[in-house]
Scaffold this active site. Structure first.
Site, short mmCIF file in Angstrom:
data_model
loop_
_atom_site.label_atom_id
_atom_site.label_comp_id
_atom_site.label_asym_id
_atom_site.label_seq_id
_atom_site.Cartn_x
_atom_site.Cartn_y
_atom_site.Cartn_z
N ARG A 65 0.83 -1.19 0.14
CA ARG A 65 0.02 -0.15 0.06
C ARG A 65 0.90 1.35 0.03
O ARG A 65 0.38 2.22 0.10
CB ARG A 65 -0.93 -0.21 1.11
N HIS A 95 1.64 -17.17 1.29
CA HIS A 95 1.22 -16.69 -0.14
C HIS A 95 2.13 -17.32 -1.10
O HIS A 95 2.10 -16.63 -2.26
CB HIS A 95 1.23 -15.13 -0.12
N CYS A 99 2.81 -25.53 -19.80
CA CYS A 99 3.27 -26.72 -18.78
C CYS A 99 3.91 -27.86 -19.89
O CYS A 99 3.08 -28.20 -20.71
CB CYS A 99 2.22 -27.32 -18.08
N CYS A 121 1.61 -31.13 -19.21
CA CYS A 121 0.18 -31.38 -19.76
C CYS A 121 -0.54 -29.95 -20.58
O CYS A 121 -1.59 -29.98 -20.81
CB CYS A 121 -0.98 -31.30 -18.27
N SER A 156 0.44 -4.51 7.43
CA SER A 156 -0.64 -3.71 7.75
C SER A 156 -1.61 -4.51 8.44
O SER A 156 -2.59 -3.92 9.28
CB SER A 156 -1.22 -3.16 6.50
N ASN A 194 6.41 -1.58 13.20
CA ASN A 194 5.67 -1.16 11.93
C ASN A 194 5.95 0.23 11.88
O ASN A 194 5.83 1.20 12.80
CB ASN A 194 4.34 -1.60 12.06
N ASP A 199 11.57 1.61 11.72
CA ASP A 199 12.01 1.01 10.54
C ASP A 199 12.43 -0.50 11.14
O ASP A 199 13.23 -0.45 12.04
CB ASP A 199 13.10 1.52 9.75
P1 NAD Z 1 1.29 -4.01 3.45
O1 NAD Z 1 1.91 -3.34 2.07
O2 NAD Z 1 -0.33 -4.13 3.43
O3 NAD Z 1 1.70 -3.37 4.68
C1 NAD Z 1 3.15 -2.89 4.87
C2 NAD Z 1 3.11 -2.37 6.29
O4 NAD Z 1 4.73 -2.19 6.62
C3 NAD Z 1 2.51 -1.09 6.42
O5 NAD Z 1 1.91 -0.93 7.65
C4 NAD Z 1 3.99 -0.04 6.20
O6 NAD Z 1 3.90 0.95 7.20
C5 NAD Z 1 4.98 -0.98 6.92
N1 NAD Z 1 6.34 -0.69 6.58
C6 NAD Z 1 6.78 -0.69 5.73
N2 NAD Z 1 8.26 -0.21 5.29
C7 NAD Z 1 8.64 -0.66 6.77
C8 NAD Z 1 9.72 -0.62 7.37
N3 NAD Z 1 10.84 -0.68 6.79
N4 NAD Z 1 9.88 -1.06 8.62
C9 NAD Z 1 8.66 -1.37 9.13
N5 NAD Z 1 7.40 -1.18 8.50
C10 NAD Z 1 7.12 -1.03 7.29
O7 NAD Z 1 1.95 -5.51 3.35
P2 NAD Z 1 1.16 -6.84 4.03
O8 NAD Z 1 0.55 -6.63 5.57
O9 NAD Z 1 2.52 -7.82 3.82
O10 NAD Z 1 0.19 -7.08 3.11
C11 NAD Z 1 0.19 -7.04 1.57
C12 NAD Z 1 0.23 -8.18 0.64
O11 NAD Z 1 1.26 -8.10 -0.12
C13 NAD Z 1 0.85 -9.60 1.39
O12 NAD Z 1 -0.21 -10.60 0.94
C14 NAD Z 1 2.18 -10.14 0.54
O13 NAD Z 1 2.11 -11.13 0.03
C15 NAD Z 1 1.97 -9.08 -0.48
N6 NAD Z 1 3.42 -8.44 -0.93
C16 NAD Z 1 4.51 -9.10 -0.65
C17 NAD Z 1 5.93 -8.23 -1.11
C18 NAD Z 1 7.04 -9.02 -0.68
O14 NAD Z 1 7.04 -10.33 -0.82
N7 NAD Z 1 8.27 -8.40 -0.38
C19 NAD Z 1 5.77 -7.08 -1.53
C20 NAD Z 1 4.66 -6.27 -1.74
C21 NAD Z 1 3.39 -7.24 -1.60
#
Ligand code: NAD
Length: 270
Positions: A55, A140, A172, A175, A214, A238, A255
């Site tokens: 987000r 995921h 694939c 298949c 989040s 967070n 961070d």
């Molecule tokens: P999210 O984007 O909804 O939330 C990320 C949270 O992390 C936010 O609240 C933000 O404020 C916080 N944040 C960002 N940088 C930070 C840091 N350096 N230190 C501490 N906090 C930090 O992500 P989510 O809750 O994981 O859900 C999103 C979905 O997106 C998941 O299902 C995931 O599969 C997918 N996703 C994965 C990746 C990845 O694999 N790296 C990247 C993007 C999205």
């Protein structure tokens, strides 16, 4: 952007936000007192490696509605675009390195404090940082495998990557089914086995350490709540507020890299 695994590397998150030292000290105490920690991580732990979160700026949410599994299966142009994007961007994704936050969790595991990691991330950075792959539950899926949507066979992404030069829409070889990275799409049920493992870890830990999520994506976000209901302490690291802050025993706004490094440093533990 087509999928959870399509967020490419980016340099969107250079800023380090200093966390409140009192809050970090309180978290360190919880870690010191714990015997069986489970980390629950989200996209936020990987932003410091250059992957946008969901987000935040550059994330899928800011660039339009994410595609669903139905979109992918029904529309060839979406599949073509997906594979073209992957051909161009997967190599950079695969080359990304874990950051201080990932390394701190690996250190906690080496020290015998971390029983496992439940992650929503598909980037494989926990394993690359040194966490035992058998202790990392990927709710995921992973971008480092490609799966046939018909017969379920999987291949290393690297192998399919080689085919993309000659085949814009790989299928694939067993298949003829459609291929996709082994990640969970919108509209697709979460696989039951990782969810079961995550529930077991949540029920058996004495500290659930939530980092960079989040806590909005369900059912994944229920896991920390379950740990708390089962008697564990709940700690949050967070940048922004989450729906579970009100039940947290320790809350650090900052961070992940610097905070987890401070918490995991062996010299700081008894
Ligand atoms: P999210 O984007 O909804 O939330 C990320 C949270 O992390 C936010 O609240 C933000 O404020 C916080 N944040 C960002 N940088 C930070 C840091 N350096 N230190 C501490 N906090 C930090 O992500 P989510 O809750 O994981 O859900 C999103 C979905 O997106 C998941 O299902 C995931 O599969 C997918 N996703 C994965 C990746 C990845 O694999 N790296 C990247 C993007 C999205």
């Amino acid at each position: 952007m087509h999928a959870r695994d399509s967020a490419g590397p980016s340099a969107q998150y250079p800023i380090a936000r200093p966390a409140d030292p009192g809050a970090v000290a309180a978290l360190r105490q919880l870690v010191r007192a714990a015997r069986r920690i489970v980390a629950f991580t989200g996209a936020g732990i990987s932003t410091e490696s250059g992957i946008p979160d969901y987000r935040g700026p550059g994330g899928v949410w800011s660039s339009g509605r994410p595609p669903t599994l139905g979109d992918f299966l029904e529309r060839e142009e979406i599949r073509l675009e997906y594979w073209q994007h992957r051909r161009d961007h997967y190599p950079a994704m695969a080359a990304l390195e874990p950051n201080a936050g990932h390394r701190a969790l690996a250190a906690l595991e080496r020290d015998g404090l971390l029983a496992g990691i439940v992650t929503q991330n598909i980037d494989g950075l926990h394993q690359k940082a040194g966490n035992n792959p058998s202790r990392v539950v990927e709710l995921h899926g992973t971008t480092h495998l490609v799966r046939c949507l018909s017969c379920g066979t999987t291949w290393p992404s690297e192998e399919i990557q080689h085919r993309l030069a000659a085949e814009p829409l790989p299928i694939c070889t067993l298949c003829g089914g459609d291929l996709r990275s082994a990640t969970v799409l919108f509209g697709e049920a979460m696989p039951t086995e990782p969810l079961r493992l995550a529930i077991d870890l949540a029920r058996a830990c004495d500290l659930m350490l939530v980092v960079g999520s989040s806590l909005i994506v369900q059912p994944a976000a229920r896991i920390p709540e379950l740990a708390k209901q089962s008697g564990a302490k709940l700690a949050m690291v967070n940048r922004e507020p989450t729906p579970l802050d009100k039940i947290a025993d320790a809350l650090v706004r900052g961070d992940a890299g610097p905070v987890l490094s401070a918490v995991a440093a062996p010299a700081l533990r008894q």
